[in-house]
Write an enzyme that holds these catalytic residues in place. Structure first.
Site, PDB file in Angstrom:
ATOM      1  N   LYS A 182       0.561  -0.693  -0.146  1.00  0.00           N
ATOM      2  CA  LYS A 182       0.102   0.262  -0.364  1.00  0.00           C
ATOM      3  C   LYS A 182       0.523   1.413   0.026  1.00  0.00           C
ATOM      4  CE  LYS A 182      -3.493   2.121   2.684  1.00  0.00           C
ATOM      5  NZ  LYS A 182      -4.817   2.769   3.374  1.00  0.00           N
ATOM      6  N   ARG A 192     -10.592  10.087   1.705  1.00  0.00           N
ATOM      7  CA  ARG A 192     -10.619  10.762   2.699  1.00  0.00           C
ATOM      8  C   ARG A 192     -11.665  11.847   3.139  1.00  0.00           C
ATOM      9  NH1 ARG A 192      -3.574  10.862   2.951  1.00  0.00           N
ATOM     10  NH2 ARG A 192      -3.252   8.756   3.007  1.00  0.00           N
ATOM     11  N   LYS A 204       0.950   9.913   5.969  1.00  0.00           N
ATOM     12  CA  LYS A 204       1.354   8.672   6.078  1.00  0.00           C
ATOM     13  C   LYS A 204       3.033   8.199   6.220  1.00  0.00           C
ATOM     14  CE  LYS A 204      -3.416   8.130   7.057  1.00  0.00           C
ATOM     15  NZ  LYS A 204      -4.877   6.813   6.877  1.00  0.00           N
ATOM     16  N   GLU A 220       7.577  -6.701   1.117  1.00  0.00           N
ATOM     17  CA  GLU A 220       6.679  -7.271   1.655  1.00  0.00           C
ATOM     18  C   GLU A 220       5.828  -8.617   1.683  1.00  0.00           C
ATOM     19  OE1 GLU A 220       5.302  -5.110   4.080  1.00  0.00           O
ATOM     20  OE2 GLU A 220       6.022  -2.757   3.723  1.00  0.00           O
ATOM     21  N   LYS A 235      -1.935  -1.631  -3.979  1.00  0.00           N
ATOM     22  CA  LYS A 235      -3.276   0.243  -3.957  1.00  0.00           C
ATOM     23  C   LYS A 235      -2.139   0.438  -3.929  1.00  0.00           C
ATOM     24  CE  LYS A 235      -5.486   2.074  -0.721  1.00  0.00           C
ATOM     25  NZ  LYS A 235      -6.641   1.480   0.678  1.00  0.00           N
ATOM     26  N   SER A 261     -10.297   5.553  -4.771  1.00  0.00           N
ATOM     27  CA  SER A 261     -10.654   6.831  -5.552  1.00  0.00           C
ATOM     28  C   SER A 261     -10.354   7.838  -6.216  1.00  0.00           C
ATOM     29  CB  SER A 261     -11.424   7.308  -3.893  1.00  0.00           C
ATOM     30  OG  SER A 261     -10.087   7.673  -3.512  1.00  0.00           O
ATOM     31  N   TYR A 300     -14.931   1.246  -7.249  1.00  0.00           N
ATOM     32  CA  TYR A 300     -15.828   1.825  -7.288  1.00  0.00           C
ATOM     33  C   TYR A 300     -17.250   1.739  -8.038  1.00  0.00           C
ATOM     34  CZ  TYR A 300     -13.982   3.829  -3.013  1.00  0.00           C
ATOM     35  OH  TYR A 300     -12.779   3.351  -1.907  1.00  0.00           O
TER      36      TYR A 300
HETATM   37  C1  PBG Z   1      -7.565   3.603   5.767  1.00  0.00           C
HETATM   38  C2  PBG Z   1      -7.698   3.224   3.850  1.00  0.00           C
HETATM   39  C3  PBG Z   1      -7.688   4.245   2.989  1.00  0.00           C
HETATM   40  C4  PBG Z   1      -8.036   3.936   1.717  1.00  0.00           C
HETATM   41  C5  PBG Z   1      -9.333   2.591   2.187  1.00  0.00           C
HETATM   42  N1  PBG Z   1      -8.075   2.441   3.488  1.00  0.00           N
HETATM   43  C6  PBG Z   1      -6.966   6.127   2.691  1.00  0.00           C
HETATM   44  C7  PBG Z   1      -5.482   5.656   3.511  1.00  0.00           C
HETATM   45  O1  PBG Z   1      -4.796   4.639   3.611  1.00  0.00           O
HETATM   46  O2  PBG Z   1      -5.547   7.186   3.562  1.00  0.00           O
HETATM   47  C8  PBG Z   1      -8.290   3.842   0.170  1.00  0.00           C
HETATM   48  C9  PBG Z   1      -9.520   3.522  -0.243  1.00  0.00           C
HETATM   49  C10 PBG Z   1      -9.259   4.722  -2.032  1.00  0.00           C
HETATM   50  O3  PBG Z   1      -9.102   5.943  -1.932  1.00  0.00           O
HETATM   51  O4  PBG Z   1     -10.671   4.635  -2.778  1.00  0.00           O
HETATM   52  N2  PBG Z   1      -7.265   2.624   5.931  1.00  0.00           N
END
Ligand code: PBG
Length: 310
Positions: A182, A192, A204, A220, A235, A261, A300
């Protein structure tokens, strides 16, 4: 006859947002998506499932007054997620219900882990303390009937710890979908916004991965395999097709990819402006992700695509 990659509804996991309200609510940062009420959620998941989508993954909007520095609400058996899991499994027993394991929706700091503030205001995310809380959260979801938990927090060692916690509580049949690679990505912005879960300060980058790294994703992966992950994930998806391909080559586990997203919003907004053909671009983007090696795609667009493929 010679086509190598074919999308089917069973490739997809449908991410759904939910909130406490009795009404389904539009999400300004993600046109076409909603924050569902419990009733709306059960209906939407049922319709997607009837179209052949095997699984949903849930993301809760948590009221500000329930957010604390210890994120205690994340393991409340009467919290929004456990209630949603019970309602979904009661209404649709064959639907695979996946929950997100991470603290950001519950944490007043908006980080995926617990935070300590240093002298000069510096911010430290506490790995091992967080893992203990994540185990409680995963157990709470399993008790409610979740089929699979998806740790998206990127703390080190959490897959093994969650596996041990689940096994120790007779939940050996609950699977783990690990967010293996990720990335610390700007493509999460609209999500968010949807959950009001952005970090209050800082970023993060101490736990999510550097977008420049590929080898680290394989590292990982090897850790997640050893710790007992049942499925591994990359991701975002579109900008990381090489990472998907690398993981597909390195493991015999199923590989998932999350079209996040920002990827969704880029297509939606260009289409709304009349600049892109939405249907064609959606199919092309998802076909590319599957061609790269994804066995499972979180998107989505899952419900729309299943409808069109049906
Ligand atoms: C947070 C989480 C995030 C997403 C899924 N779980 C956002 C982040 O890590 O800030 C993002 C999913 C998306 O953008 O569609 N645990």
């Amino acid at each position: 006859m010679v086509r190598e990659t074919v999308l089917t509804p069973s490739d997809f996991v449908y991410p759904l947002f939910l909130h406490e309200g009795g009404k389904d609510e539009a999400i300004p940062s993600m046109p076409g998506c909603r924050r569902w009420s419990l009733e709306g959620l059960v209906g939407e998941a049922g319709e997607a499932h009837a179209l052949g989508v095997p699984a949903v993954i849930l993301f809760p909007v948590i009221a500000d007054e329930l957010k604390t520095p210890e994120a205690v609400e994340c393991a409340n058996p009467e919290g929004l997620i456990p209630r949603a899991v019970r309602a979904l499994k009661a209404a649709h027993p064959s639907l695979v219900v996946i929950t997100d394991v991470a603290l950001d929706p519950y944490n007043s700091d908006g980080q995926d882990g617990l935070v300590r503030r240093g002298e000069g205001g510096s911010l430290e995310v506490l790995n091992d303390e967080t893992v203990k809380v994540l185990c409680r959260q995963a157990l709470c979801h399993a008790e409610a009937g979740a089929d699979m938990v998806g740790p998206s927090d990127m703390m080190d060692g959490r897959v093994g710890a969650i596996r041990a916690a689940l096994d120790g509580a007779s939940h050996q049949d609950v699977s783990i979908l690990s967010y293996t690679a990720k990335y610390a990505s700007a493509y999460y912005g609209p999500f968010r916004g949807a959950l009001d879960s952005a970090p209050k300060d800082g970023d993060k980058k101490t736990y999510q991965m550097d977008p420049a790294n590929l080898r680290e994703a394989v590292r990982e992966l090897l850790l997640d395999e050893e710790e007992g992950a049942d499925m591994v994930m990359v991701k975002p998806a579109g900008p990381y097709l090489d990472v998907i391909a690398a993981l597909r080559n390195e493991t015999t586990l199923p590989v998932a990819a999350y079209q996040v997203s920002g990827e969704y919003l880029m297509i939606k907004s260009a289409a709304a402006a009349g600049w892109l053909d939405e249907e064609a671009v959606v199919l092309e983007s998802l076909t590319g992700i599957k061609r790269a090696g994804a066995d499972v795609i979180l998107s989505y667009f899952a419900r729309d695509v299943a409808q069109r493929l049906a």
